[in-house]
Design a protein around this motif. Structure first.
Motif, PDB file in Angstrom:
ATOM      1  N   GLY A 122       2.379   6.081  13.508  1.00  0.00           N
ATOM      2  CA  GLY A 122       1.594   5.267  12.583  1.00  0.00           C
ATOM      3  C   GLY A 122       0.238   4.955  13.192  1.00  0.00           C
ATOM      4  N   TRP A 123      -0.705   4.511  12.330  1.00  0.00           N
ATOM      5  CA  TRP A 123      -2.075   4.301  12.824  1.00  0.00           C
ATOM      6  C   TRP A 123      -2.864   3.360  11.944  1.00  0.00           C
ATOM      7  CZ3 TRP A 123      -0.712   9.807  12.483  1.00  0.00           C
ATOM      8  CH2 TRP A 123      -0.609  10.247  11.158  1.00  0.00           C
ATOM      9  N   THR A 124      -3.797   2.683  12.529  1.00  0.00           N
ATOM     10  CA  THR A 124      -4.862   2.009  11.773  1.00  0.00           C
ATOM     11  C   THR A 124      -6.141   2.118  12.608  1.00  0.00           C
ATOM     12  OG1 THR A 124      -4.733  -0.235  12.729  1.00  0.00           O
ATOM     13  CG2 THR A 124      -3.228   0.248  10.903  1.00  0.00           C
ATOM     14  N   ILE A 125      -7.239   2.158  11.888  1.00  0.00           N
ATOM     15  CA  ILE A 125      -8.546   2.094  12.547  1.00  0.00           C
ATOM     16  C   ILE A 125      -9.312   0.976  11.846  1.00  0.00           C
ATOM     17  CG2 ILE A 125     -10.791   3.314  12.647  1.00  0.00           C
ATOM     18  CD1 ILE A 125      -8.966   4.200  14.889  1.00  0.00           C
ATOM     19  N   LEU A 126      -9.945   0.112  12.598  1.00  0.00           N
ATOM     20  CA  LEU A 126     -10.688  -0.991  11.991  1.00  0.00           C
ATOM     21  C   LEU A 126     -11.851  -0.415  11.182  1.00  0.00           C
ATOM     22  CD1 LEU A 126     -10.650  -3.369  15.093  1.00  0.00           C
ATOM     23  CD2 LEU A 126      -9.169  -3.406  13.072  1.00  0.00           C
ATOM     24  N   ALA A 130     -14.283   3.355  11.425  1.00  0.00           N
ATOM     25  CA  ALA A 130     -13.694   4.485  10.687  1.00  0.00           C
ATOM     26  C   ALA A 130     -14.652   5.674  10.662  1.00  0.00           C
ATOM     27  CB  ALA A 130     -13.371   4.044   9.266  1.00  0.00           C
ATOM     28  N   ALA A 131     -14.093   6.810  10.314  1.00  0.00           N
ATOM     29  CA  ALA A 131     -14.859   8.046  10.086  1.00  0.00           C
ATOM     30  C   ALA A 131     -15.618   8.529  11.324  1.00  0.00           C
ATOM     31  CB  ALA A 131     -15.814   7.858   8.906  1.00  0.00           C
ATOM     32  N   ARG A 132     -15.091   8.236  12.487  1.00  0.00           N
ATOM     33  CA  ARG A 132     -15.687   8.778  13.727  1.00  0.00           C
ATOM     34  C   ARG A 132     -14.671   9.647  14.471  1.00  0.00           C
ATOM     35  NH1 ARG A 132     -18.209   3.782  16.873  1.00  0.00           N
ATOM     36  NH2 ARG A 132     -18.897   5.461  18.259  1.00  0.00           N
ATOM     37  N   GLY A 133     -13.533   9.878  13.845  1.00  0.00           N
ATOM     38  CA  GLY A 133     -12.534  10.734  14.468  1.00  0.00           C
ATOM     39  C   GLY A 133     -11.640  10.011  15.464  1.00  0.00           C
ATOM     40  N   PHE A 134     -11.750   8.681  15.535  1.00  0.00           N
ATOM     41  CA  PHE A 134     -10.935   7.943  16.512  1.00  0.00           C
ATOM     42  C   PHE A 134      -9.447   8.014  16.184  1.00  0.00           C
ATOM     43  CE2 PHE A 134     -14.628   4.839  17.619  1.00  0.00           C
ATOM     44  CZ  PHE A 134     -15.145   5.775  18.508  1.00  0.00           C
ATOM     45  N   ALA A 135      -9.123   7.870  14.875  1.00  0.00           N
ATOM     46  CA  ALA A 135      -7.690   7.894  14.505  1.00  0.00           C
ATOM     47  C   ALA A 135      -7.091   9.252  14.859  1.00  0.00           C
ATOM     48  CB  ALA A 135      -7.522   7.598  13.015  1.00  0.00           C
ATOM     49  N   THR A 136      -7.840  10.309  14.610  1.00  0.00           N
ATOM     50  CA  THR A 136      -7.348  11.661  14.906  1.00  0.00           C
ATOM     51  C   THR A 136      -7.140  11.829  16.409  1.00  0.00           C
ATOM     52  OG1 THR A 136      -8.720  12.395  13.061  1.00  0.00           O
ATOM     53  CG2 THR A 136      -7.844  14.110  14.502  1.00  0.00           C
ATOM     54  N   GLU A 137      -8.130  11.393  17.164  1.00  0.00           N
ATOM     55  CA  GLU A 137      -8.055  11.560  18.626  1.00  0.00           C
ATOM     56  C   GLU A 137      -6.890  10.747  19.201  1.00  0.00           C
ATOM     57  OE1 GLU A 137     -12.022  11.533  20.308  1.00  0.00           O
ATOM     58  OE2 GLU A 137     -11.248  10.812  22.231  1.00  0.00           O
ATOM     59  N   ARG A 162      -0.982   7.207  -2.252  1.00  0.00           N
ATOM     60  CA  ARG A 162      -2.392   7.027  -2.649  1.00  0.00           C
ATOM     61  C   ARG A 162      -3.313   6.950  -1.441  1.00  0.00           C
ATOM     62  NH1 ARG A 162      -1.256   1.544  -5.667  1.00  0.00           N
ATOM     63  NH2 ARG A 162      -0.290   1.331  -3.622  1.00  0.00           N
ATOM     64  N   ASN A 163      -2.725   7.000  -0.238  1.00  0.00           N
ATOM     65  CA  ASN A 163      -3.542   6.820   0.980  1.00  0.00           C
ATOM     66  C   ASN A 163      -4.159   8.168   1.404  1.00  0.00           C
ATOM     67  OD1 ASN A 163      -4.686   5.995   3.383  1.00  0.00           O
ATOM     68  ND2 ASN A 163      -2.947   4.696   3.961  1.00  0.00           N
ATOM     69  N   ASP A 164      -5.258   8.509   0.717  1.00  0.00           N
ATOM     70  CA  ASP A 164      -5.877   9.817   0.940  1.00  0.00           C
ATOM     71  C   ASP A 164      -6.359  10.006   2.376  1.00  0.00           C
ATOM     72  OD1 ASP A 164      -5.428  10.315  -1.699  1.00  0.00           O
ATOM     73  OD2 ASP A 164      -7.447   9.719  -2.336  1.00  0.00           O
ATOM     74  N   ARG A 165      -6.877   8.931   2.976  1.00  0.00           N
ATOM     75  CA  ARG A 165      -7.425   9.077   4.339  1.00  0.00           C
ATOM     76  C   ARG A 165      -6.286   9.321   5.338  1.00  0.00           C
ATOM     77  NH1 ARG A 165     -12.814   8.382   4.356  1.00  0.00           N
ATOM     78  NH2 ARG A 165     -12.857   8.727   6.597  1.00  0.00           N
ATOM     79  N   SER A 166      -5.170   8.663   5.093  1.00  0.00           N
ATOM     80  CA  SER A 166      -4.039   8.862   5.990  1.00  0.00           C
ATOM     81  C   SER A 166      -3.460  10.270   5.797  1.00  0.00           C
ATOM     82  CB  SER A 166      -2.977   7.794   5.697  1.00  0.00           C
ATOM     83  OG  SER A 166      -2.226   7.521   6.836  1.00  0.00           O
ATOM     84  N   GLU A 171      -3.016  15.975   7.788  1.00  0.00           N
ATOM     85  CA  GLU A 171      -3.347  17.412   7.667  1.00  0.00           C
ATOM     86  C   GLU A 171      -4.194  17.863   8.848  1.00  0.00           C
ATOM     87  OE1 GLU A 171      -2.828  19.260   4.472  1.00  0.00           O
ATOM     88  OE2 GLU A 171      -1.907  17.612   3.372  1.00  0.00           O
ATOM     89  N   ARG A 172      -5.143  16.999   9.272  1.00  0.00           N
ATOM     90  CA  ARG A 172      -5.965  17.360  10.450  1.00  0.00           C
ATOM     91  C   ARG A 172      -5.095  17.562  11.682  1.00  0.00           C
ATOM     92  NH1 ARG A 172      -9.767  13.788   8.498  1.00  0.00           N
ATOM     93  NH2 ARG A 172      -9.016  12.046   9.729  1.00  0.00           N
ATOM     94  N   LEU A 173      -3.992  16.831  11.725  1.00  0.00           N
ATOM     95  CA  LEU A 173      -3.111  16.910  12.900  1.00  0.00           C
ATOM     96  C   LEU A 173      -2.152  18.099  12.805  1.00  0.00           C
ATOM     97  CD1 LEU A 173      -2.210  13.119  13.118  1.00  0.00           C
ATOM     98  CD2 LEU A 173      -3.641  14.394  14.737  1.00  0.00           C
TER      99      LEU A 173
END
Ligand SMILES: CC(C)(COP(=O)(O)OP(=O)(O)OC[C@H]1O[C@@H](n2cnc3c(N)ncnc32)[C@H](O)[C@@H]1OP(=O)(O)O)[C@@H](O)C(=O)NCCC(=O)NCCS
Length: 207
Positions: A122-126, A130-137, A162-166, A171-173
């Motif tokens: 699981g994950w959250t990014i403040l 967001a949108a800097r690739g931190f969650a992916t890394e 509905r959580n498109d970003r998650s 998919e990136r992973l």
């Protein structure tokens, strides 16, 4: 062996030595050496002082809208962080994600299944990070922890459909969408669909 026998003969018994102790050792996950380091991030167990970083995000209806939990006030956030500082039985690993000395989010791995051979990530990014690739890394580091350190066979992620970003993060992973459950997620007063994404150890190695 009865309690009275134990008093007379002492322990440990043969069964305790050769069956119970090895089984307990096998099923008690040994923690890795903290912290986990990536190119830009440090992932480490939570500290009490981390709560402050999460207060605004958890107060936000928008940020929490696709999480199972409702918004939380500062006391509830402090309690959440306090609980995560407790290593417990070692099956829930909650990590603060830190960049340049600042907490930017969190990641978790929950060991499950027979012989603890599966994990849920699981994950959250403040929002401000967001949108800097931190969650992916961070998630890549947690997957490596799961597969290489804990020897997991399969890791899953469950999310509100509905959580498109998650979903994009999954998919990136390289995770595959295995399940689309209809109306099984009770969130903010309504039943919503959920997705389960999964990744097998072999797929991760190939990836
Ligand atoms: C789900 C969540 C963690 C995803 O965060 P995110 O910011 O989209 O993911 P990342 O931090 O990996 O950032 C990826 C984005 O950064 C971009 N990016 C910029 N620099 C990058 C880099 N160096 N490396 C990788 N990606 C980079 C990517 O292109 C991507 O942008 P895009 O979405 O426009 O394609 C976040 O939306 C969140 O915390 N939401 C609220 C809580 C929540 O819903 N949690 C999940 C519950 S299941």
């Amino acid at each position: 062996m009865t309690a009275y026998d134990r008093l007379r003969f002492g322990g440990p018994t043969v069964r305790e030595t050769w069956v119970d102790a090895p089984r307990r050792e096998f099923l008690t996950p040994a923690p890795p050496v903290w912290p986990l380091l990536t190119e830009r991030l440090t992932l480490r167990p939570f500290e009490i002082g981390d709560a402050a970083a999460f207060v605004d995000a958890w107060a936000s209806e928008e940020w929490t809208s696709l999480l199972l939990s409702r918004p939380m006030n500062p006391a509830e956030v402090a309690e959440l962080v306090r609980r995560r500082t407790d290593p417990g039985d070692g099956e829930f690993i909650g990590l603060a994600v830190v960049h340049d000395g600042q907490v930017v989010g969190d990641s978790m791995l929950h060991l499950q299944g027979t012989g603890l051979s599966e994990g849920e990530i699981g994950w959250t990014i403040l929002p401000q990070h967001a949108a800097r690739g931190f969650a992916t890394e961070a998630a890549r580091a947690v997957l490596r922890l799961g597969f290489e350190h804990y020897g997991l066979r399969r890791v899953v992620a469950n999310l509100d459909a509905r959580n498109d970003r998650s979903a994009a993060l999954c998919e990136r992973l390289g995770m595959r969408r295995e399940t689309h459950r209809l109306g099984d997620f009770w969130s903010k007063g309504a039943w919503t669909d959920s997705f389960e994404y999964a990744l097998l150890a072999d797929e991760w190695r190939a990836w």
